[in-house]
Design a protein around this motif. Sequence first.
Motif, PDB file in Angstrom:
ATOM      1  N   VAL A 193       0.831  -1.200   0.000  1.00 61.65           N
ATOM      2  CA  VAL A 193       0.000   0.000   0.000  1.00 61.65           C
ATOM      3  C   VAL A 193       0.868   1.253   0.000  1.00 61.65           C
ATOM      4  N   VAL A 194       2.022   1.212   0.661  1.00 58.14           N
ATOM      5  CA  VAL A 194       2.936   2.351   0.628  1.00 58.14           C
ATOM      6  C   VAL A 194       3.465   2.579  -0.784  1.00 58.14           C
ATOM      7  N   ALA A 195       3.849   1.504  -1.468  1.00 60.01           N
ATOM      8  CA  ALA A 195       4.363   1.626  -2.833  1.00 60.01           C
ATOM      9  C   ALA A 195       3.296   2.159  -3.775  1.00 60.01           C
ATOM     10  N   THR A 196       2.074   1.676  -3.630  1.00 55.61           N
ATOM     11  CA  THR A 196       0.992   2.108  -4.511  1.00 55.61           C
ATOM     12  C   THR A 196       0.653   3.575  -4.306  1.00 55.61           C
ATOM     13  N   LEU A 197       0.470   3.984  -3.051  1.00 54.25           N
ATOM     14  CA  LEU A 197       0.113   5.371  -2.779  1.00 54.25           C
ATOM     15  C   LEU A 197       1.278   6.313  -3.055  1.00 54.25           C
ATOM     16  N   SER A 198       2.502   5.830  -2.886  1.00 58.73           N
ATOM     17  CA  SER A 198       3.663   6.652  -3.234  1.00 58.73           C
ATOM     18  C   SER A 198       3.681   6.936  -4.728  1.00 58.73           C
ATOM     19  N   LEU A 199       3.305   5.944  -5.521  1.00 54.71           N
ATOM     20  CA  LEU A 199       3.234   6.145  -6.962  1.00 54.71           C
ATOM     21  C   LEU A 199       2.179   7.189  -7.317  1.00 54.71           C
ATOM     22  N   PHE A 200       0.995   7.066  -6.713  1.00 56.49           N
ATOM     23  CA  PHE A 200      -0.060   8.053  -6.963  1.00 56.49           C
ATOM     24  C   PHE A 200       0.412   9.461  -6.598  1.00 56.49           C
ATOM     25  N   GLN A 201       1.054   9.561  -5.428  1.00 55.72           N
ATOM     26  CA  GLN A 201       1.487  10.869  -4.948  1.00 55.72           C
ATOM     27  C   GLN A 201       2.595  11.434  -5.825  1.00 55.72           C
ATOM     28  N   ALA A 202       3.525  10.581  -6.246  1.00 56.03           N
ATOM     29  CA  ALA A 202       4.632  11.037  -7.090  1.00 56.03           C
ATOM     30  C   ALA A 202       4.127  11.512  -8.447  1.00 56.03           C
ATOM     31  N   VAL A 203       3.161  10.787  -9.017  1.00 60.44           N
ATOM     32  CA  VAL A 203       2.586  11.197 -10.302  1.00 60.44           C
ATOM     33  C   VAL A 203       1.900  12.551 -10.165  1.00 60.44           C
ATOM     34  N   PHE A 204       1.210  12.758  -9.052  1.00 58.37           N
ATOM     35  CA  PHE A 204       0.546  14.042  -8.830  1.00 58.37           C
ATOM     36  C   PHE A 204       1.564  15.179  -8.745  1.00 58.37           C
ATOM     37  N   THR A 267       8.601  16.853 -28.451  1.00 59.28           N
ATOM     38  CA  THR A 267       9.859  16.420 -27.844  1.00 59.28           C
ATOM     39  C   THR A 267       9.870  16.722 -26.349  1.00 59.28           C
ATOM     40  N   ALA A 268       9.442  17.918 -25.992  1.00 57.24           N
ATOM     41  CA  ALA A 268       9.373  18.269 -24.572  1.00 57.24           C
ATOM     42  C   ALA A 268       8.397  17.368 -23.828  1.00 57.24           C
ATOM     43  N   LEU A 269       7.289  17.046 -24.467  1.00 58.68           N
ATOM     44  CA  LEU A 269       6.302  16.148 -23.847  1.00 58.68           C
ATOM     45  C   LEU A 269       6.910  14.780 -23.554  1.00 58.68           C
ATOM     46  N   ILE A 270       7.658  14.238 -24.517  1.00 56.38           N
ATOM     47  CA  ILE A 270       8.274  12.927 -24.325  1.00 56.38           C
ATOM     48  C   ILE A 270       9.315  12.977 -23.214  1.00 56.38           C
ATOM     49  N   VAL A 271      10.172  13.980 -23.237  1.00 55.79           N
ATOM     50  CA  VAL A 271      11.248  14.076 -22.252  1.00 55.79           C
ATOM     51  C   VAL A 271      10.684  14.280 -20.850  1.00 55.79           C
ATOM     52  N   VAL A 272       9.613  15.072 -20.748  1.00 58.43           N
ATOM     53  CA  VAL A 272       9.010  15.336 -19.443  1.00 58.43           C
ATOM     54  C   VAL A 272       8.293  14.103 -18.897  1.00 58.43           C
ATOM     55  N   SER A 273       7.722  13.286 -19.795  1.00 61.74           N
ATOM     56  CA  SER A 273       6.934  12.128 -19.366  1.00 61.74           C
ATOM     57  C   SER A 273       7.798  10.923 -19.007  1.00 61.74           C
ATOM     58  N   LEU A 274       8.963  10.796 -19.594  1.00 66.94           N
ATOM     59  CA  LEU A 274       9.767   9.590 -19.419  1.00 66.94           C
ATOM     60  C   LEU A 274      10.136   9.287 -17.964  1.00 66.94           C
ATOM     61  N   PRO A 275      10.586  10.267 -17.164  1.00 64.29           N
ATOM     62  CA  PRO A 275      10.999   9.918 -15.796  1.00 64.29           C
ATOM     63  C   PRO A 275       9.916   9.232 -14.979  1.00 64.29           C
ATOM     64  N   ILE A 276       8.690   9.752 -15.030  1.00 64.59           N
ATOM     65  CA  ILE A 276       7.629   9.165 -14.219  1.00 64.59           C
ATOM     66  C   ILE A 276       7.176   7.842 -14.804  1.00 64.59           C
ATOM     67  N   ILE A 277       7.262   7.678 -16.136  1.00 65.38           N
ATOM     68  CA  ILE A 277       6.907   6.403 -16.758  1.00 65.38           C
ATOM     69  C   ILE A 277       7.888   5.319 -16.350  1.00 65.38           C
ATOM     70  N   MET A 278       9.152   5.674 -16.216  1.00 60.62           N
ATOM     71  CA  MET A 278      10.180   4.694 -15.860  1.00 60.62           C
ATOM     72  C   MET A 278      10.021   4.161 -14.440  1.00 60.62           C
ATOM     73  N   VAL A 279       9.243   4.853 -13.618  1.00 59.57           N
ATOM     74  CA  VAL A 279       9.034   4.405 -12.236  1.00 59.57           C
ATOM     75  C   VAL A 279       8.047   3.245 -12.172  1.00 59.57           C
ATOM     76  N   TYR A 280       7.106   3.195 -13.101  1.00 57.61           N
ATOM     77  CA  TYR A 280       6.027   2.209 -13.053  1.00 57.61           C
ATOM     78  C   TYR A 280       6.511   0.765 -12.971  1.00 57.61           C
ATOM     79  N   PRO A 281       7.492   0.338 -13.771  1.00 60.97           N
ATOM     80  CA  PRO A 281       7.892  -1.082 -13.700  1.00 60.97           C
ATOM     81  C   PRO A 281       8.369  -1.526 -12.319  1.00 60.97           C
ATOM     82  N   PHE A 282       8.901  -0.601 -11.524  1.00 57.64           N
ATOM     83  CA  PHE A 282       9.438  -0.968 -10.223  1.00 57.64           C
ATOM     84  C   PHE A 282       8.368  -1.138  -9.157  1.00 57.64           C
ATOM     85  N   VAL A 283       7.188  -0.578  -9.382  1.00 57.11           N
ATOM     86  CA  VAL A 283       6.111  -0.688  -8.380  1.00 57.11           C
ATOM     87  C   VAL A 283       4.903  -1.445  -8.931  1.00 57.11           C
TER      88      VAL A 283
END
Length: 298
Positions: A193-204, A267-283
Motif C-alpha cells: 500500500v505504501v508503494a501504490t500510494l507513493s506512486l499516486f502521490q509522485a505522479v501528482f 519532444t518536450a512532452l516525451i522528455v518530461v513524461s519519461l521519468p515518471i513512466i520509468m518508475v512504473y515497472p518498479f512498483v
Amino acid sequence: MKTSGSDRIMNTVIYGALALLSFFSLYPFWNAFIISLNEGTNTSLGGLTFWPRQLTFDNYEVILNDNRFFKATFVSVIRTVAGTASAIFLTALFAYGLSKKGVIGHKWYMLLAIFTMYFQGGLIPTYLWFRELGLFNNIWVLFVPWMISVWNMIVFRTFFKGIPEGLEESAKIDGCSNYGLFFRIIVPLSGPVVATLSLFQAVFFWNEWFHSGIYINDAALLPVQNYLVNMINSNSAQEMISQLGNVPGGAGDVVSRSITPKSLQMTALIVVSLPIIMVYPFVQKFFVKGVLIGSMKE
C-alpha cells in the motif's frame, strides 16, 4: 479444461476490446514520440503515422541544451521526492492514529477530514492565506499544502485496521513503544500500500502545474510541467526557437535547422513524461495488491 464455443467467442471479444483500448491509449504517446524524431518541416506536411520519415535528433538537441529545462527538471525532482516522502509519512501517521478505537474523538477527526474532501476555501482565500504564511513564491508551496491526502489516509486507515490486533499486543508485551510498533511492525507490513500510494502521490507532484503557475513567479522555481506549458503556449516557431537559442549555453547552433513549434512541443512532452513512466515497472508488482488491500478490507 475444455471451453465451449460461446466461451471462446467471449474471450475473443474481450481480448479484442482490450487490444483496441490499449492501442487507442498508447498510440497518442507513440505518435508524439515519432514526431519528436522527425524533422519539423517534414512533419508539417502531414501523414506521419507510425514511423519517422526523416529521422533527426535536432529537436532533442534543442531541448537538452536548454538550461531552463534542466533547472525546471531539478525543481520537479526535489518536489516529487520531498513531497512524496513527507506526504506518505505524515498521512500514514495520521491514518494509524485514526485506525485505533482507543483514540479519543477519532470519529470526529475522521468526519472533519472527510469534510475537507468536499468543501474547500476556494482559490482566492487560499492564495491570500499562502501569502500570509510566507509560502508565496517559495519552493515550500510546491508540496507543503499536499502533505496530507484524505483519500490516501482512508486507504491507509483501512489497511491498518486489517492488521491483526494480536500482532501489536505481542509487540507491546515485548516492550515495544508506539513509535517502535509503527516503524518496526506496521510500516514493514505496509509495503504494497505504501508503494501504490507513493506512486499516486509522485505522479501528482510530477504532473501538477496549475498551482505552481499561480503561487510561483520566479522562473527558477517553476517545475518542468510549467516549462512544457510555456512551450505549448508559444505563439510562433520563430519566437520559441529564438528564445531557446538566446539562452546562455543553449541551442544557438541548432536554431538555423528545420525545427517547428509542434516538433519541439512533442519532444518536450516525451522528455518530461519519461521519468515518471520509468518508475512504473518498479512498483507494478505492488500496484494491484496495494489497491485491493487498502480498499476491500474494512
